[in-house]
Design a protein around this motif. Structure first.
Motif, PDB file in Angstrom:
ATOM      1  N   PRO A 102       0.792  -1.233   0.000  1.00 53.34           N
ATOM      2  CA  PRO A 102       0.000   0.000   0.000  1.00 53.34           C
ATOM      3  C   PRO A 102       0.827   1.287   0.000  1.00 53.34           C
ATOM      4  O   PRO A 102       0.375   2.314  -0.513  1.00 53.34           O
ATOM      5  CB  PRO A 102      -0.829  -0.117   1.284  1.00 53.34           C
ATOM      6  CG  PRO A 102      -0.942  -1.591   1.516  1.00 53.34           C
ATOM      7  CD  PRO A 102       0.352  -2.175   1.051  1.00 53.34           C
ATOM      8  N   LEU A 103       2.040   1.234   0.574  1.00 56.02           N
ATOM      9  CA  LEU A 103       2.885   2.425   0.614  1.00 56.02           C
ATOM     10  C   LEU A 103       3.700   2.621  -0.663  1.00 56.02           C
ATOM     11  O   LEU A 103       4.354   3.659  -0.827  1.00 56.02           O
ATOM     12  CB  LEU A 103       3.847   2.348   1.809  1.00 56.02           C
ATOM     13  CG  LEU A 103       3.221   2.311   3.205  1.00 56.02           C
ATOM     14  CD1 LEU A 103       4.319   2.145   4.266  1.00 56.02           C
ATOM     15  CD2 LEU A 103       2.419   3.576   3.484  1.00 56.02           C
ATOM     16  N   ALA A 104       3.667   1.648  -1.566  1.00 56.39           N
ATOM     17  CA  ALA A 104       4.550   1.672  -2.733  1.00 56.39           C
ATOM     18  C   ALA A 104       4.207   2.774  -3.730  1.00 56.39           C
ATOM     19  O   ALA A 104       5.024   3.109  -4.587  1.00 56.39           O
ATOM     20  CB  ALA A 104       4.528   0.314  -3.434  1.00 56.39           C
ATOM     21  N   THR A 105       3.017   3.336  -3.632  1.00 54.80           N
ATOM     22  CA  THR A 105       2.619   4.389  -4.574  1.00 54.80           C
ATOM     23  C   THR A 105       2.993   5.790  -4.087  1.00 54.80           C
ATOM     24  O   THR A 105       2.823   6.765  -4.811  1.00 54.80           O
ATOM     25  CB  THR A 105       1.102   4.344  -4.810  1.00 54.80           C
ATOM     26  OG1 THR A 105       0.412   4.485  -3.558  1.00 54.80           O
ATOM     27  CG2 THR A 105       0.698   3.026  -5.464  1.00 54.80           C
ATOM     28  N   ARG A 106       3.476   5.888  -2.885  1.00 53.32           N
ATOM     29  CA  ARG A 106       3.817   7.194  -2.325  1.00 53.32           C
ATOM     30  C   ARG A 106       5.156   7.703  -2.878  1.00 53.32           C
ATOM     31  O   ARG A 106       6.052   6.913  -3.197  1.00 53.32           O
ATOM     32  CB  ARG A 106       3.894   7.130  -0.794  1.00 53.32           C
ATOM     33  CG  ARG A 106       2.581   6.755  -0.132  1.00 53.32           C
ATOM     34  CD  ARG A 106       2.673   6.960   1.365  1.00 53.32           C
ATOM     35  NE  ARG A 106       1.434   6.558   2.041  1.00 53.32           N
ATOM     36  CZ  ARG A 106       1.220   6.708   3.342  1.00 53.32           C
ATOM     37  NH1 ARG A 106       2.171   7.241   4.105  1.00 53.32           N
ATOM     38  NH2 ARG A 106       0.077   6.324   3.875  1.00 53.32           N
ATOM     39  N   GLU A 107       5.271   9.028  -2.948  1.00 50.59           N
ATOM     40  CA  GLU A 107       6.539   9.616  -3.370  1.00 50.59           C
ATOM     41  C   GLU A 107       7.557   9.572  -2.242  1.00 50.59           C
ATOM     42  O   GLU A 107       8.763   9.427  -2.478  1.00 50.59           O
ATOM     43  CB  GLU A 107       6.320  11.069  -3.818  1.00 50.59           C
ATOM     44  CG  GLU A 107       5.520  11.194  -5.106  1.00 50.59           C
ATOM     45  CD  GLU A 107       5.464  12.630  -5.585  1.00 50.59           C
ATOM     46  OE1 GLU A 107       6.194  13.479  -5.012  1.00 50.59           O
ATOM     47  OE2 GLU A 107       4.714  12.907  -6.522  1.00 50.59           O
ATOM     48  N   HIS A 108       7.055   9.734  -1.015  1.00 55.16           N
ATOM     49  CA  HIS A 108       7.921   9.679   0.161  1.00 55.16           C
ATOM     50  C   HIS A 108       7.186   8.927   1.266  1.00 55.16           C
ATOM     51  O   HIS A 108       5.958   8.851   1.263  1.00 55.16           O
ATOM     52  CB  HIS A 108       8.285  11.087   0.647  1.00 55.16           C
ATOM     53  CG  HIS A 108       8.922  11.944  -0.404  1.00 55.16           C
ATOM     54  ND1 HIS A 108      10.218  11.770  -0.810  1.00 55.16           N
ATOM     55  CD2 HIS A 108       8.415  12.967  -1.138  1.00 55.16           C
ATOM     56  CE1 HIS A 108      10.504  12.659  -1.739  1.00 55.16           C
ATOM     57  NE2 HIS A 108       9.420  13.397  -1.970  1.00 55.16           N
ATOM     58  N   ILE A 109       7.944   8.399   2.195  1.00 54.87           N
ATOM     59  CA  ILE A 109       7.355   7.659   3.312  1.00 54.87           C
ATOM     60  C   ILE A 109       7.821   8.291   4.626  1.00 54.87           C
ATOM     61  O   ILE A 109       9.027   8.479   4.843  1.00 54.87           O
ATOM     62  CB  ILE A 109       7.746   6.173   3.263  1.00 54.87           C
ATOM     63  CG1 ILE A 109       7.151   5.525   2.004  1.00 54.87           C
ATOM     64  CG2 ILE A 109       7.269   5.437   4.515  1.00 54.87           C
ATOM     65  CD1 ILE A 109       7.531   4.069   1.822  1.00 54.87           C
ATOM     66  N   LEU A 138      10.733  -5.370  -5.985  1.00 60.98           N
ATOM     67  CA  LEU A 138      10.959  -4.435  -4.893  1.00 60.98           C
ATOM     68  C   LEU A 138      10.915  -2.992  -5.375  1.00 60.98           C
ATOM     69  O   LEU A 138      11.256  -2.689  -6.518  1.00 60.98           O
ATOM     70  CB  LEU A 138      12.314  -4.698  -4.234  1.00 60.98           C
ATOM     71  CG  LEU A 138      12.491  -6.069  -3.572  1.00 60.98           C
ATOM     72  CD1 LEU A 138      13.927  -6.229  -3.080  1.00 60.98           C
ATOM     73  CD2 LEU A 138      11.507  -6.252  -2.425  1.00 60.98           C
ATOM     74  N   THR A 139      10.524  -2.115  -4.483  1.00 61.85           N
ATOM     75  CA  THR A 139      10.476  -0.684  -4.758  1.00 61.85           C
ATOM     76  C   THR A 139      11.318   0.045  -3.729  1.00 61.85           C
ATOM     77  O   THR A 139      11.335  -0.317  -2.546  1.00 61.85           O
ATOM     78  CB  THR A 139       9.021  -0.158  -4.692  1.00 61.85           C
ATOM     79  OG1 THR A 139       8.264  -0.766  -5.731  1.00 61.85           O
ATOM     80  CG2 THR A 139       8.969   1.351  -4.857  1.00 61.85           C
ATOM     81  N   ALA A 140      12.036   1.088  -4.153  1.00 60.94           N
ATOM     82  CA  ALA A 140      12.829   1.935  -3.259  1.00 60.94           C
ATOM     83  C   ALA A 140      12.184   3.306  -3.190  1.00 60.94           C
ATOM     84  O   ALA A 140      11.984   3.960  -4.217  1.00 60.94           O
ATOM     85  CB  ALA A 140      14.259   2.046  -3.760  1.00 60.94           C
ATOM     86  N   ILE A 141      11.861   3.752  -1.977  1.00 58.17           N
ATOM     87  CA  ILE A 141      11.227   5.055  -1.780  1.00 58.17           C
ATOM     88  C   ILE A 141      11.972   5.798  -0.672  1.00 58.17           C
ATOM     89  O   ILE A 141      12.278   5.217   0.375  1.00 58.17           O
ATOM     90  CB  ILE A 141       9.742   4.911  -1.412  1.00 58.17           C
ATOM     91  CG1 ILE A 141       8.994   4.148  -2.507  1.00 58.17           C
ATOM     92  CG2 ILE A 141       9.097   6.275  -1.181  1.00 58.17           C
ATOM     93  CD1 ILE A 141       7.526   3.910  -2.208  1.00 58.17           C
TER      94      ILE A 141
END
Length: 305
Positions: free
Chosen positions: A181-188, A261-264
């Motif tokens: 769910p957090l993968a679509t955010r620009e920043h966390i 995997l995604t890096a944010i």
């Protein structure tokens, strides 16, 4: 003043203590066991006290032996460095460089550097040891490593008798599966990160230190689901949705498509300064200096804004 021992006697003494027996030391040094035993006996006679406690299962250090062992190791290291310095007078850089790195750097940053360095300096032997920040510092202090990669809050500052040379600034990013769910955010945000179950390294590694320091600074409590020092395992756990973690950015970028995997970035980007460190009192041999210079020359620093 005449010294009560010579370097060869000290070498034999150290070998016996490290291997726990006269027989094993004799085999390692390619000497007769009687010669090893006689050397230790002569050393004890000259010093006037027992150095080893002989037993049916081997030997152990007497109090005087414990004291001598510390100085013997230091003297032998200095002798090796002196011999190397003499060999280097012909203008050729030779010798061995013992380097300590974390698993992340050892797997993703150093391999191409080490191969390129070896191509330039084929006469230098590289010995690379993986370990956590705390263990690497200890090994540098004990003379088991010539150089180690450490994390510093203030690059270039002296730390517990070490000299350091900054070579890399790298961002620590949140690593999570593509369908999280957090993968679509620009920043966390830190609050969102620490609300998730985390996959972390064990204590003593800069990855774990980084997470615990972030949590402490912001009054947050990490919820740890898995502890592992194996990068591939941590990635697999994260990719299957059993937790999230944080890595150096290039660790995720190198194979994020393959691993789902995604890096944010964090809302406030987090940067780590990495330095090569060595003991101030011993300095650097030409081989070690050549390695430090090479790493600095080939470092790509991702500067924080």
């Amino acid at each position: 003043m005449k010294l009560p021992f010579d370097l060869r006697a000290l070498e034999i003494f150290v070998s016996v203590t490290e291997r726990g027996s006269f027989t094993a030391a004799a085999m390692a040094l390619q000497l007769a066991q009687s010669a090893v035993s006689q050397s230790i006996a002569n050393l004890e006679t000259r010093l006037g006290q027992p150095l080893l406690i002989r037993g049916t299962k081997g030997v152990s250090l007497a109090p005087a032996g414990e004291t001598l062992l510390v100085h013997a190791r230091s003297l032998l290291q200095q002798a090796q460095r002196a011999a190397l310095a003499m060999a280097e007078l012909d203008g050729l850089v030779k010798g061995e460089v013992r380097i300590g790195v974390s698993s992340m750097l050892g797997s993703y940053y150093f391999p191409p550097l080490l191969m390129a360095f070896k191509a330039r300096h084929p006469d230098i032997t590289l010995s690379v040891i993986e370990g956590g920040t705390l263990s690497l510092r200890k090994m540098i202090d004990n003379g088991e490593l010539d150089l180690g990669v450490i994390v510093e809050e203030h690059p270039g500052s002296a730390t517990s008798g070490l000299v350091s040379q900054h070579f890399l600034r790298e961002e620590m990013v949140v690593c999570l599966p593509n369908d999280h769910p957090l993968a679509t955010r620009e920043h966390i945000s830190l609050e969102a990160f620490f609300a998730e179950e985390l996959v972390v390294f064990k204590r003593g590694y800069f990855h774990r230190d980084f997470i615990e320091r972030l949590a402490s600074q912001h009054g947050l409590i990490p919820s740890i689901a898995f502890e592992s020092n194996l990068i591939a395992l941590n990635k697999a756990i994260v990719s299957r949705g059993f937790g999230i973690t944080t890595f150096l950015k290039r660790v995720v970028e190198d194979d994020r498509e393959e691993n789902n995997l995604t890096a944010i970035s964090f809302s406030e980007p987090a940067w780590l300064d990495l330095s090569l460190a060595w003991r101030r009192e011993r300095g650097l041999s030409r081989a070690e200096q050549a390695f430090v210079d090479f790493v600095i020359e080939h470092s790509v620093v991702r500067e924080s804004p």
